[in-house]
Design a protein around this motif. Structure first.
Motif, PDB file in Angstrom:
ATOM      1  N   GLY A  10       0.774  -1.231   0.000  1.00 15.58           N
ATOM      2  CA  GLY A  10       0.000   0.000   0.000  1.00 15.58           C
ATOM      3  C   GLY A  10       0.808   1.286   0.000  1.00 15.58           C
ATOM      4  O   GLY A  10       0.228   2.368  -0.081  1.00 15.58           O
ATOM      5  N   LEU A  11       2.131   1.201   0.075  1.00 19.30           N
ATOM      6  CA  LEU A  11       2.941   2.426   0.080  1.00 19.30           C
ATOM      7  C   LEU A  11       2.806   3.201  -1.218  1.00 19.30           C
ATOM      8  O   LEU A  11       2.563   4.414  -1.203  1.00 19.30           O
ATOM      9  N   VAL A  12       2.972   2.530  -2.325  1.00 23.56           N
ATOM     10  CA  VAL A  12       2.891   3.211  -3.618  1.00 23.56           C
ATOM     11  C   VAL A  12       1.470   3.714  -3.843  1.00 23.56           C
ATOM     12  O   VAL A  12       1.273   4.803  -4.390  1.00 23.56           O
ATOM     13  N   ARG A  13       0.508   2.954  -3.386  1.00 21.26           N
ATOM     14  CA  ARG A  13      -0.889   3.397  -3.520  1.00 21.26           C
ATOM     15  C   ARG A  13      -1.112   4.711  -2.772  1.00 21.26           C
ATOM     16  O   ARG A  13      -1.702   5.655  -3.321  1.00 21.26           O
ATOM     17  N   ALA A  14      -0.663   4.806  -1.514  1.00 22.42           N
ATOM     18  CA  ALA A  14      -0.839   6.036  -0.728  1.00 22.42           C
ATOM     19  C   ALA A  14      -0.160   7.214  -1.418  1.00 22.42           C
ATOM     20  O   ALA A  14      -0.711   8.315  -1.493  1.00 22.42           O
ATOM     21  N   LEU A  15       1.015   6.985  -1.935  1.00 24.39           N
ATOM     22  CA  LEU A  15       1.759   8.032  -2.619  1.00 24.39           C
ATOM     23  C   LEU A  15       1.057   8.467  -3.895  1.00 24.39           C
ATOM     24  O   LEU A  15       0.860   9.669  -4.143  1.00 24.39           O
ATOM     25  N   SER A  16       0.636   7.499  -4.702  1.00 22.12           N
ATOM     26  CA  SER A  16      -0.008   7.836  -5.978  1.00 22.12           C
ATOM     27  C   SER A  16      -1.369   8.501  -5.769  1.00 22.12           C
ATOM     28  O   SER A  16      -1.740   9.393  -6.529  1.00 22.12           O
ATOM     29  N   GLU A  17      -2.102   8.100  -4.744  1.00 23.97           N
ATOM     30  CA  GLU A  17      -3.387   8.744  -4.462  1.00 23.97           C
ATOM     31  C   GLU A  17      -3.189  10.200  -4.037  1.00 23.97           C
ATOM     32  O   GLU A  17      -3.964  11.070  -4.423  1.00 23.97           O
ATOM     33  N   THR A  18      -2.147  10.449  -3.248  1.00 25.75           N
ATOM     34  CA  THR A  18      -1.855  11.821  -2.817  1.00 25.75           C
ATOM     35  C   THR A  18      -1.501  12.688  -4.021  1.00 25.75           C
ATOM     36  O   THR A  18      -1.983  13.816  -4.154  1.00 25.75           O
ATOM     37  N   ILE A  19      -0.689  12.169  -4.893  1.00 22.20           N
ATOM     38  CA  ILE A  19      -0.288  12.918  -6.092  1.00 22.20           C
ATOM     39  C   ILE A  19      -1.498  13.191  -6.982  1.00 22.20           C
ATOM     40  O   ILE A  19      -1.724  14.324  -7.415  1.00 22.20           O
ATOM     41  N   ALA A  20      -2.307  12.170  -7.220  1.00 22.86           N
ATOM     42  CA  ALA A  20      -3.483  12.316  -8.093  1.00 22.86           C
ATOM     43  C   ALA A  20      -4.501  13.288  -7.502  1.00 22.86           C
ATOM     44  O   ALA A  20      -5.148  14.039  -8.244  1.00 22.86           O
ATOM     45  N   ALA A  21      -4.643  13.300  -6.185  1.00 24.72           N
ATOM     46  CA  ALA A  21      -5.613  14.189  -5.541  1.00 24.72           C
ATOM     47  C   ALA A  21      -5.291  15.662  -5.761  1.00 24.72           C
ATOM     48  O   ALA A  21      -6.161  16.519  -5.609  1.00 24.72           O
ATOM     49  N   HIS A  22      -4.056  15.949  -6.160  1.00 25.90           N
ATOM     50  CA  HIS A  22      -3.637  17.333  -6.401  1.00 25.90           C
ATOM     51  C   HIS A  22      -3.352  17.584  -7.882  1.00 25.90           C
ATOM     52  O   HIS A  22      -2.631  18.521  -8.230  1.00 25.90           O
ATOM     53  N   GLY A  23      -3.935  16.733  -8.726  1.00 21.68           N
ATOM     54  CA  GLY A  23      -3.790  16.918 -10.174  1.00 21.68           C
ATOM     55  C   GLY A  23      -2.412  16.582 -10.690  1.00 21.68           C
ATOM     56  O   GLY A  23      -2.052  16.948 -11.802  1.00 21.68           O
ATOM     57  N   GLY A  24      -1.636  15.871  -9.884  1.00 21.54           N
ATOM     58  CA  GLY A  24      -0.268  15.534 -10.280  1.00 21.54           C
ATOM     59  C   GLY A  24      -0.216  14.373 -11.242  1.00 21.54           C
ATOM     60  O   GLY A  24      -1.108  13.521 -11.283  1.00 21.54           O
ATOM     61  N   SER A  25       0.847  14.351 -12.011  1.00 20.66           N
ATOM     62  CA  SER A  25       1.088  13.282 -12.970  1.00 20.66           C
ATOM     63  C   SER A  25       2.446  12.651 -12.657  1.00 20.66           C
ATOM     64  O   SER A  25       3.475  13.331 -12.668  1.00 20.66           O
ATOM     65  N   TRP A  26       2.449  11.377 -12.364  1.00 19.72           N
ATOM     66  CA  TRP A  26       3.653  10.610 -12.043  1.00 19.72           C
ATOM     67  C   TRP A  26       4.419  10.425 -13.345  1.00 19.72           C
ATOM     68  O   TRP A  26       3.989   9.701 -14.234  1.00 19.72           O
ATOM     69  N   GLN A  27       5.565  11.076 -13.509  1.00 17.95           N
ATOM     70  CA  GLN A  27       6.301  11.073 -14.768  1.00 17.95           C
ATOM     71  C   GLN A  27       7.295   9.922 -14.901  1.00 17.95           C
ATOM     72  O   GLN A  27       7.372   9.285 -15.937  1.00 17.95           O
ATOM     73  N   GLU A  28       8.095   9.697 -13.877  1.00 16.09           N
ATOM     74  CA  GLU A  28       9.058   8.596 -13.912  1.00 16.09           C
ATOM     75  C   GLU A  28       9.500   8.297 -12.490  1.00 16.09           C
ATOM     76  O   GLU A  28       9.396   9.139 -11.606  1.00 16.09           O
ATOM     77  N   SER A  29       9.997   7.068 -12.291  1.00 13.55           N
ATOM     78  CA  SER A  29      10.417   6.689 -10.947  1.00 13.55           C
ATOM     79  C   SER A  29      11.364   5.501 -10.981  1.00 13.55           C
ATOM     80  O   SER A  29      11.440   4.774 -11.968  1.00 13.55           O
ATOM     81  N   ARG A  30      12.047   5.336  -9.881  1.00 11.59           N
ATOM     82  CA  ARG A  30      12.846   4.149  -9.601  1.00 11.59           C
ATOM     83  C   ARG A  30      12.498   3.782  -8.169  1.00 11.59           C
ATOM     84  O   ARG A  30      12.570   4.621  -7.272  1.00 11.59           O
ATOM     85  N   MET A  31      12.098   2.556  -7.973  1.00 11.16           N
ATOM     86  CA  MET A  31      11.708   2.108  -6.644  1.00 11.16           C
ATOM     87  C   MET A  31      12.357   0.766  -6.365  1.00 11.16           C
ATOM     88  O   MET A  31      12.544  -0.034  -7.280  1.00 11.16           O
ATOM     89  N   ALA A  32      12.681   0.534  -5.092  1.00 13.17           N
ATOM     90  CA  ALA A  32      13.311  -0.730  -4.733  1.00 13.17           C
ATOM     91  C   ALA A  32      13.013  -1.075  -3.284  1.00 13.17           C
ATOM     92  O   ALA A  32      12.755  -0.200  -2.457  1.00 13.17           O
ATOM     93  N   ARG A  33      13.078  -2.355  -3.004  1.00 11.92           N
ATOM     94  CA  ARG A  33      13.004  -2.859  -1.642  1.00 11.92           C
ATOM     95  C   ARG A  33      14.389  -3.387  -1.323  1.00 11.92           C
ATOM     96  O   ARG A  33      14.929  -4.221  -2.048  1.00 11.92           O
TER      97      ARG A  33
END
Length: 163
Positions: A10-33
């Motif tokens: 749910g981490l990425v979900r919380a982050l993406s929902e916050t961004i979308a709620a402010h009209g943001g567009s996720w352009q690129e990323s690198r993520m790792a565990r």
């Protein structure tokens, strides 16, 4: 922005929902565990009128255990650089990343993406350093300069350039 948190669903979900709620567009990323921790770096675009609210909302994710460090930037102008893939294998030793990054910089290179790992050497079992990534060079620079700079670090390093 950079994101750090103990890994969980749910981490990425919380982050993406916050961004979308402010009209943001996720352009690129690198993520790792890595070692039970989530780490991400991302670039987001949002309407100018939403920037401050988005930054405040991202900071608010701290209450969910998600540390976000974000800053507003203007889009960078493209430079005259060529990107090449690098694959480097050699004996592991203390300071190898420091040496490698210095060699790349001395050749005019900039690390764009780099993953490193230790692998077991076939037939011997001792740790072998492996780095794979992307390095940008000035458009007029021959990649052979990069290879030579890295190979100067020792006879045990094997360098392959792709692209």
């Amino acid at each position: 922005m950079t994101v750090l948190a103990a890994d969980r669903p749910g981490l990425v979900r919380a982050l993406s929902e916050t961004i979308a709620a402010h009209g943001g567009s996720w352009q690129e990323s690198r993520m790792a565990r890595l070692a039970g921790q989530f780490a991400g770096i991302l670039r987001v675009e949002c309407p100018a009128g939403e920037t401050e609210a988005l930054l405040k909302a991202l900071a608010g994710l701290e209450s969910q255990g998600i540390a976000v460090q974000a800053r507003q930037e203007e889009a960078a102008s493209p430079s005259e650089r060529e990107t090449v893939g690098v694959d480097i294998v050699g004996n592991d030793r203390p300071g190898i990343i420091r040496e490698l990054s210095a060699a790349i910089a001395s050749a005019g290179g900039n690390v764009e993406d780099l993953s490193t790992s230790l692998e077991s050497a076939p037939m011997a079992g001792h740790p072998i350093f492996h780095a794979k990534g992307l390095v940008s060079l000035p458009a007029d620079r021959d990649p052979a300069v990069l290879i030579a700079a890295i190979e100067k670090l020792g006879p045990d390093l094997s360098v392959t350039i792709e692209g």
